[in-house]
Scaffold this active site. Structure first.
Site, PDB file in Angstrom:
ATOM      1  N   HIS A   1      47.191  14.337  39.634  1.00  0.00           N
ATOM      2  CA  HIS A   1      47.434  12.951  40.041  1.00  0.00           C
ATOM      3  C   HIS A   1      47.499  12.824  41.562  1.00  0.00           C
ATOM      4  CE1 HIS A   1      48.405   8.843  39.159  1.00  0.00           C
ATOM      5  NE2 HIS A   1      49.506   8.893  39.884  1.00  0.00           N
TER       6      HIS A   1
ATOM      7  N   ARG B   1      45.331   1.167  37.674  1.00  0.00           N
ATOM      8  CA  ARG B   1      46.368   2.100  37.213  1.00  0.00           C
ATOM      9  C   ARG B   1      47.734   1.451  37.374  1.00  0.00           C
ATOM     10  NH1 ARG B   1      42.834   5.787  40.255  1.00  0.00           N
ATOM     11  NH2 ARG B   1      41.838   7.253  38.813  1.00  0.00           N
TER      12      ARG B   1
ATOM     13  N   GLU C   1      39.113   9.582  26.022  1.00  0.00           N
ATOM     14  CA  GLU C   1      39.554  10.759  26.776  1.00  0.00           C
ATOM     15  C   GLU C   1      40.106  11.857  25.868  1.00  0.00           C
ATOM     16  OE1 GLU C   1      42.440   9.306  29.585  1.00  0.00           O
ATOM     17  OE2 GLU C   1      43.312   7.928  28.134  1.00  0.00           O
TER      18      GLU C   1
ATOM     19  N   ASP D   1      40.745  13.445  31.919  1.00  0.00           N
ATOM     20  CA  ASP D   1      41.443  14.023  30.769  1.00  0.00           C
ATOM     21  C   ASP D   1      40.475  14.536  29.709  1.00  0.00           C
ATOM     22  OD1 ASP D   1      44.172  14.083  31.312  1.00  0.00           O
ATOM     23  OD2 ASP D   1      44.401  11.959  30.907  1.00  0.00           O
TER      24      ASP D   1
ATOM     25  N   CYS E   1      35.148   5.682  34.127  1.00  0.00           N
ATOM     26  CA  CYS E   1      36.106   5.401  35.205  1.00  0.00           C
ATOM     27  C   CYS E   1      36.801   6.656  35.712  1.00  0.00           C
ATOM     28  CB  CYS E   1      37.149   4.392  34.744  1.00  0.00           C
ATOM     29  SG  CYS E   1      38.215   4.995  33.419  1.00  0.00           S
TER      30      CYS E   1
END
Length: 756
Positions: A363, A470, A605, A629, A676
């Site tokens: 992240h 997000r 994902e 992911d 994305c």
């Protein structure tokens, strides 16, 4: 055995000088294995030889001077085979190397084990004895286990010494880099600014000093401050605990007042170590002595000694940290970079990021890319306490970090920065143009966001909306869950950023490497645990408030799309749709008006979901592929773990096959699909996805213009020819090399490496 191993490895970490540490290890191994000789060689890749660094049994004058080539001798054989070599009579072996200066004529039996760290041979440890015969299995097992543990300790010590050598101009050594994983492209030059949650003796990297008087004053002031703190604590504890229990503070006071402790620390300072290092040496030495005592009471005092030492250390370091000023060109260095760290630092000063933990799709790396800050992740050997204030260069393309770079390296990277600026100016010329390929095929380019700064980055750049908003980022930088009104104001701003263009807002996706400080989730396997839709379905009150805020913000705008993360089953989609419908109904009732229903999409994902595209296409309006992911789960690789970072690769043939399957299934069921994940913002990823048939891409704002330029200079036919080339390739590196070759031929190499 375990106790002996621990003592030996602790010795490497405890000793401030690598050569002394290795000498002590050789002595301890010789004693533990009851053999006649133990030697340690370190590998020099540049000169392709193993250099004798320590020995208890060979000639002392050979240490530091005898070098054995990689392709010669039994030591070279151990390095070549990367496994233990056990020989009953070494002198009769064809690879035996006669080296008169080491004086090993009397030794016959030989056992050697490679010292390996991250698949690289760092050296060889060997034992020898007079009597001919094989070492037994337990002895082989001991040496192999020790060698495996020494690898990480030696790697860190070598990294520390490489940095120290670079700091000393008298040595005139060329700058060496530490290697991590490129987290965000770009080059940064600045000063290291260290943030770490807690200082401990294990984190203290030995450091020399020339100002003896100052360091002694620092130590004495820290002791005095600790005594004052203990007095306060003792007073509090006396009120709530029996006197015999709170008497431990009297013991602490006695230890601090003990002249011998202070004298030992001051002796180390006089020998050239700074206060923190001197305290570390003394405390760890005392603890080591106590741990070997037979008296159980004395052994138990080790905890008290460490505790009091830790308190003094905290006061030594705290005063030093408090004096720090923020450099104008700040490179954040931490064990693990977090969103809150980035939020606390002034954006105008932050030019680079370096993290011990994390990989190219943790992240922190994604946030760095969103902010346009070069980043390197997973630099495991980073000696944090020895870096603050040092001149630093970050190469986010290659994953290299230089501390105290020499003039030549600095000049090279300054030149690369100039070329990057020229590249940025070049792509700005197409900011207002639509995205399309060289042969005129129209494409959609949207941004991934969650930061207010992103809207400033894309101001004046033509984009097709927000492909991924997000929502977790505003949650992560607060001290509690944001209210419906706070969320409403955030979402309103996002929807207004691109009027009449789709804005896909992902419902709260926390867990894994995105923790909330006020809602901690502790799990053994966080990436396979309670995250994304799993958490919000278990807490519908959180999801309902968020959806209500989204729906309210969409009134009068009509460009909201809601995206559901971490979907695994049809049942999860059914339950999510029910809650969204509930929030919609309640809001219509409260506001006494009909509110528009937004389009609902699902993130692809979790691998199981891609085999349910047919079923899900009847329930939702669109799909969005989360390549970050999806790659992680397909390859069974924790994308936040630097030890397996090299296995995490979008261009693995299995991942590419899955992405190809997704676009094929979506076309078959006539349902829109975008991508994305971070792969869409990488030149190679963009090229391959285009060839597969993807036409809708979403990426961080910093990459959008570069992607538009690449697509404008690439035809569908060229992309498809690359896909045909890689169809039979078995490794990610082969795929990458083919794509790089094509980008080079198209004059687009400046988008994949530093420079224009």
């Amino acid at each position: 055995m375990l106790t002996i191993l621990k003592r030996i490895v602790d010795e490497v970490n405890r000793q401030p000088v690598l050569e002394k540490a290795l000498a002590k290890v050789a002595q301890m191994v010789k004693e533990s294995m009851q053999t006649e000789c133990c030697s340690i060689y370190l590998s020099d890749d540049e000169n392709r030889h193993h250099l004798l660094m320590a020995s208890d049994g060979l000639a002392l004058n050979a240490i530091g001077s005898v070098a054995i080539r990689f392709d010669e001798g039994l030591v070279g054989l151990v390095g070549e085979k990367e496994e233990p070599v056990n020989i009953a009579n070494a002198r009769s072996h064809p690879r035996f190397l006669v080296t008169p200066q080491v004086h090993e004529d009397a030794y016959n039996a030989f056992l050697g084990a490679p010292i390996i760290h991250q698949r690289k041979v760092l050296g060889v440890i060997s034992v020898q004895q007079f009597k001919a015969g094989l070492f037994d299995e337990s002895e082989v097992a001991f040496l192999v286990t020790l060698a495996a543990q020494l690898g990480a300790a030696i790697a860190q010590a070598e990294a520390r010494e490489a940095i120290d050598r670079a700091e000393n101009p008298a040595l005139k050594t060329r700058s060496k880099s530490l290697k991590g994983v490129g987290g965000a492209n770009g080059v940064a030059i600045g000063s290291a600014f260290i943030i770490q949650p807690q200082v401990s003796f294990t984190s203290i990297v030995p450091k020399r000093t020339h100002n003896i008087a100052r360091e002694i004053i620092r130590f004495k002031q820290a002791v005095k401050k600790t005594q004052q703190e203990l007095k306060v604590l003792s007073g509090k504890m006396t009120q709530i605990l029996p006197s015999d229990t709170s008497a431990i503070f009297d013991v602490y006071h006695h230890m601090l007042n003990d002249d011998s402790l202070g004298e030992k620390v001051q002796e180390q300072i006089h020998s050239g170590w700074n206060a923190a290092t001197a305290l570390k040496i003394v405390i760890e030495s005392i603890c080591s002595e106590f741990e070997q005592m037979e008296d159980s009471y004395i052994r138990e005092r080790v905890t008290d000694i460490r505790d009091i030492g830790q308190r003094v250390l905290g006061n030594i370091v705290a005063k030093e940290l408090a004096r720090r000023a923020l450099p104008d060109e700040l490179i954040l260095v931490a064990e693990e970079v977090t969103a809150s760290m980035l939020a606390e630092l002034p954006r105008e000063k932050l030019v680079g990021i370096c993290s011990i933990k994390g990989s190219n799709n943790s992240h922190a790396a994604i946030l760095a890319r969103a902010l346009g800050i070069p980043a390197v992740m997973g630099v495991e050997e980073l000696p944090l306490n020895n870096l603050d204030g040092r001149k630093t260069i970050i190469d986010g393309y290659s994953g290299h970090v230089f501390f105290n770079p020499d003039a030549v390296v600095t000049r090279e990277y300054r030149s690369l920065q100039v070329q990057e600026q020229a590249l940025d100016s070049m792509v700005q010329t197409i900011a207002s143009e639509d995205a399309c390929t060289a042969d005129g095929v129209p494409l959609s380019l949207s941004i991934n966001t969650g930061l207010a700064a992103d809207f400033e980055v894309v101001r004046g750049i033509k984009a097709d909306g927000i492909g991924l908003y997000r929502t977790e980022i505003p949650f992560m930088v607060r001290s509690c869950f944001p209210s419906e009104q706070e969320q409403f104001l955030l979402y309103e701003r996002a929807l207004d950023a691109y009027p009449n263009k789709p804005i896909s807002m992902r419902t709260l996706d926390v867990g894994g490497d995105k923790p909330l400080p006020y809602f901690p989730i502790t799990e053994d396997n966080p990436f396979l645990g309670w995250r994304g839709i799993r958490m919000t379905l278990d807490h519908p009150e959180i999801l309902l408030v968020q959806v209500r805020a989204m729906l309210r913000a969409n009134i009068g705008r009509g460009n909201l799309q809601i995206l559901l993360p971490m979907i695994t089953s049809v049942a999860e989609v059914e339950e999510s749709l029910r809650l969204i419908e509930q929030a919609h109904y309640e809001l219509c009732e409260e506001m006494e008006m009909q509110i528009e229903r937004p389009k609902i999409g699902v993130m692809l994902e979790v691998p199981a979901t891609i085999y349910q595209i047919g079923l899900l296409s009847k329930m939702v309006d669109f799909f969005s592929v989360g390549s970050n992911d999806l790659t992680q789960y397909l390859l069974a690789v924790d994308r936040n773990n630097p030890r397996v970072a090299n296995l995490y690769d979008y261009y693995h043939p299995g991942v590419l096959e899955a992405l190809h399957y997704i676009i094929h299934r979506c076309h078959k069921h006539s349902i829109p699909v975008s991508i994305c994940g971070e792969m869409a913002g990488e030149p190679i990823g963009l090229l391959l996805l285009l060839a597969m048939g993807y036409r809708h891409f979403s990426m961080n704002a910093q990459n959008l213009l570069k992607a538009k330029w690449i697509l404008k200079h690439l035809s569908i036919t060229q992309a498809e020819s690359l896909l045909a080339q890689i169809s039979d390739m078995s490794s990610p590196q082969q795929v990458r090399n083919s794509a790089i070759k094509m980008l080079d031929e198209l004059g687009l190499s400046g988008f994949i490496r530093a420079g224009k």
